[in-house]
Scaffold this motif. Structure first.
Motif, PDB file in Angstrom:
ATOM      1  N   SER A  95       5.181   4.422  24.158  1.00 47.87           N
ATOM      2  CA  SER A  95       6.049   3.363  23.659  1.00 47.87           C
ATOM      3  C   SER A  95       7.499   3.830  23.714  1.00 47.87           C
ATOM      4  N   LEU A  96       8.400   2.884  23.918  1.00 39.51           N
ATOM      5  CA  LEU A  96       9.820   3.234  23.993  1.00 39.51           C
ATOM      6  C   LEU A  96      10.531   3.120  22.658  1.00 39.51           C
ATOM      7  N   GLY A  97       9.838   2.603  21.637  1.00 40.84           N
ATOM      8  CA  GLY A  97      10.469   2.485  20.327  1.00 40.84           C
ATOM      9  C   GLY A  97       9.498   1.975  19.286  1.00 40.84           C
ATOM     10  N   VAL A  98       9.794   2.297  18.041  1.00 42.69           N
ATOM     11  CA  VAL A  98       8.960   1.878  16.913  1.00 42.69           C
ATOM     12  C   VAL A  98       9.861   1.206  15.889  1.00 42.69           C
ATOM     13  N   ARG A  99       9.494  -0.010  15.490  1.00 44.10           N
ATOM     14  CA  ARG A  99      10.233  -0.704  14.439  1.00 44.10           C
ATOM     15  C   ARG A  99       9.799  -0.142  13.089  1.00 44.10           C
ATOM     16  N   VAL A 100      10.749   0.069  12.197  1.00 44.95           N
ATOM     17  CA  VAL A 100      10.440   0.500  10.837  1.00 44.95           C
ATOM     18  C   VAL A 100      10.933  -0.607   9.907  1.00 44.95           C
ATOM     19  N   ILE A 101       9.975  -1.183   9.173  1.00 47.01           N
ATOM     20  CA  ILE A 101      10.264  -2.336   8.334  1.00 47.01           C
ATOM     21  C   ILE A 101      10.063  -1.949   6.868  1.00 47.01           C
ATOM     22  N   PRO A 102      11.141  -1.902   6.076  1.00 51.06           N
ATOM     23  CA  PRO A 102      10.965  -1.604   4.657  1.00 51.06           C
ATOM     24  C   PRO A 102      10.189  -2.739   3.990  1.00 51.06           C
ATOM     25  N   THR A 103       9.381  -2.416   3.019  1.00 50.65           N
ATOM     26  CA  THR A 103       8.585  -3.435   2.348  1.00 50.65           C
ATOM     27  C   THR A 103       8.385  -3.046   0.898  1.00 50.65           C
ATOM     28  N   ARG A 104       7.957  -3.986   0.110  1.00 47.88           N
ATOM     29  CA  ARG A 104       7.596  -3.659  -1.262  1.00 47.88           C
ATOM     30  C   ARG A 104       6.377  -4.478  -1.638  1.00 47.88           C
ATOM     31  N   HIS A 105       5.575  -3.904  -2.475  1.00 48.22           N
ATOM     32  CA  HIS A 105       4.354  -4.567  -2.916  1.00 48.22           C
ATOM     33  C   HIS A 105       4.642  -5.370  -4.172  1.00 48.22           C
ATOM     34  N   ARG A 106       4.113  -6.558  -4.240  1.00 52.84           N
ATOM     35  CA  ARG A 106       4.207  -7.353  -5.465  1.00 52.84           C
ATOM     36  C   ARG A 106       3.098  -6.954  -6.422  1.00 52.84           C
ATOM     37  N   LEU A 107       1.940  -6.570  -5.858  1.00 52.44           N
ATOM     38  CA  LEU A 107       0.820  -6.152  -6.687  1.00 52.44           C
ATOM     39  C   LEU A 107       0.101  -5.015  -5.989  1.00 52.44           C
ATOM     40  N   ILE A 108      -0.064  -3.941  -6.678  1.00 56.97           N
ATOM     41  CA  ILE A 108      -0.868  -2.839  -6.173  1.00 56.97           C
ATOM     42  C   ILE A 108      -2.021  -2.685  -7.143  1.00 56.97           C
ATOM     43  N   ALA A 109      -3.217  -2.876  -6.647  1.00 50.22           N
ATOM     44  CA  ALA A 109      -4.397  -2.767  -7.503  1.00 50.22           C
ATOM     45  C   ALA A 109      -4.630  -1.305  -7.863  1.00 50.22           C
ATOM     46  N   GLY A 110      -4.950  -1.081  -9.122  1.00 49.49           N
ATOM     47  CA  GLY A 110      -5.367   0.250  -9.534  1.00 49.49           C
ATOM     48  C   GLY A 110      -6.780   0.485  -9.022  1.00 49.49           C
ATOM     49  N   ARG A 111      -7.044   1.676  -8.522  1.00 48.41           N
ATOM     50  CA  ARG A 111      -8.366   1.964  -7.980  1.00 48.41           C
ATOM     51  C   ARG A 111      -8.946   3.189  -8.649  1.00 48.41           C
ATOM     52  N   ARG A 112     -10.236   3.130  -8.867  1.00 49.98           N
ATOM     53  CA  ARG A 112     -10.939   4.295  -9.387  1.00 49.98           C
ATOM     54  C   ARG A 112     -12.334   4.317  -8.792  1.00 49.98           C
ATOM     55  N   MET A 113     -12.908   5.493  -8.797  1.00 48.54           N
ATOM     56  CA  MET A 113     -14.261   5.664  -8.270  1.00 48.54           C
ATOM     57  C   MET A 113     -15.231   5.815  -9.439  1.00 48.54           C
ATOM     58  N   SER A 114     -16.411   5.275  -9.260  1.00 50.34           N
ATOM     59  CA  SER A 114     -17.504   5.461 -10.199  1.00 50.34           C
ATOM     60  C   SER A 114     -18.778   5.479  -9.376  1.00 50.34           C
ATOM     61  N   SER A 115     -19.920   5.332 -10.031  1.00 50.22           N
ATOM     62  CA  SER A 115     -21.167   5.265  -9.277  1.00 50.22           C
ATOM     63  C   SER A 115     -22.167   4.405 -10.020  1.00 50.22           C
ATOM     64  N   ILE A 146     -13.657   0.745  -7.526  1.00 49.99           N
ATOM     65  CA  ILE A 146     -13.377  -0.371  -8.420  1.00 49.99           C
ATOM     66  C   ILE A 146     -11.875  -0.634  -8.414  1.00 49.99           C
ATOM     67  N   ALA A 147     -11.492  -1.863  -8.080  1.00 45.05           N
ATOM     68  CA  ALA A 147     -10.078  -2.247  -8.073  1.00 45.05           C
ATOM     69  C   ALA A 147      -9.816  -3.173  -9.256  1.00 45.05           C
ATOM     70  N   GLN A 148      -8.747  -2.855 -10.012  1.00 47.39           N
ATOM     71  CA  GLN A 148      -8.381  -3.643 -11.186  1.00 47.39           C
ATOM     72  C   GLN A 148      -6.888  -3.909 -11.177  1.00 47.39           C
ATOM     73  N   ASP A 149      -6.492  -5.018 -11.821  1.00 49.44           N
ATOM     74  CA  ASP A 149      -5.064  -5.274 -11.952  1.00 49.44           C
ATOM     75  C   ASP A 149      -4.520  -4.500 -13.152  1.00 49.44           C
ATOM     76  N   THR A 150      -3.240  -4.664 -13.436  1.00 50.42           N
ATOM     77  CA  THR A 150      -2.613  -3.896 -14.509  1.00 50.42           C
ATOM     78  C   THR A 150      -3.128  -4.276 -15.892  1.00 50.42           C
ATOM     79  N   HIS A 151      -3.832  -5.414 -15.994  1.00 47.77           N
ATOM     80  CA  HIS A 151      -4.405  -5.841 -17.268  1.00 47.77           C
ATOM     81  C   HIS A 151      -5.866  -5.430 -17.410  1.00 47.77           C
ATOM     82  N   GLY A 152      -6.394  -4.736 -16.412  1.00 47.07           N
ATOM     83  CA  GLY A 152      -7.777  -4.282 -16.467  1.00 47.07           C
ATOM     84  C   GLY A 152      -8.797  -5.255 -15.909  1.00 47.07           C
ATOM     85  N   ALA A 153      -8.343  -6.404 -15.405  1.00 49.11           N
ATOM     86  CA  ALA A 153      -9.282  -7.376 -14.840  1.00 49.11           C
ATOM     87  C   ALA A 153      -9.800  -6.877 -13.490  1.00 49.11           C
ATOM     88  N   LEU A 154     -11.109  -7.012 -13.281  1.00 46.67           N
ATOM     89  CA  LEU A 154     -11.706  -6.586 -12.021  1.00 46.67           C
ATOM     90  C   LEU A 154     -11.245  -7.480 -10.879  1.00 46.67           C
TER      91      LEU A 154
END
Length: 150
Positions: free
Chosen positions: A70-90, A106-114
């Motif tokens: 490739s002759l060039g790569v675009r770099v696009i700044p971004t921001r997330h509106r929501l990043i789900a919290g993730r944890r592992m269990s079994s 397991i992915a949850q929002d900041t309020h703990g909702a699955l």
């Protein structure tokens, strides 16, 4: 900060692209996707998308260029509106009379909702092979058990 690296390529084989995905992930890319595209003059090609932390973008862009031409790569700044919290269990499931433990993400929002639960692919694959049952059935059973438990 997160940035998206993007470039269009043609004349790059699937094997080279598959190898590039592995290398970029090993180098710190958060995610890599490659989308088929129709380029100018009707040529087939691909669009490479890489999600990365800003301190990794230079080395990842350099790798994309050296591996694909490739002759060039675009770099696009971004921001997330929501990043789900993730944890592992079994969870434990029974298949063909045998009990197995399957890791689940397991992915949850900041309020703990699955938001989502996904079974670990390699664990499910191992169980499906050992029991001679379809992989999709093991995944469904593990995720169902996780939704009931959490």
């Amino acid at each position: 900060h997160i940035e998206v690296l993007e470039t269009n390529v043609d004349d790059v084989t699937g094997e080279v692209l598959g190898n590039l995905i592995e290398q970029l992930l090993e180098m710190g890319a958060r995610d890599v996707t490659i989308t088929p595209a129709t380029m100018k003059k009707g040529r087939t090609g691909h669009i490479i998308h890489v999600i990365a932390k800003s301190h990794d973008t230079s080395k990842l862009a350099r790798k994309i260029i050296t591996e694909t031409g490739s002759l060039g790569v675009r770099v696009i700044p971004t921001r997330h509106r929501l990043i789900a919290g993730r944890r592992m269990s079994s969870v434990k499931i029974t298949v063909e009379g045998q009990e197995f433990e399957i890791a689940v993400k397991i992915a949850q929002d900041t309020h703990g909702a699955l938001l989502n639960i996904s079974a670990e692919f390699e664990d499910c694959k191992r169980v499906a092979k050992a029991c001679g049952v379809p992989l999709k059935d093991v995944i469904r059973r593990a995720e169902g058990a996780a939704w009931e438990r959490f």
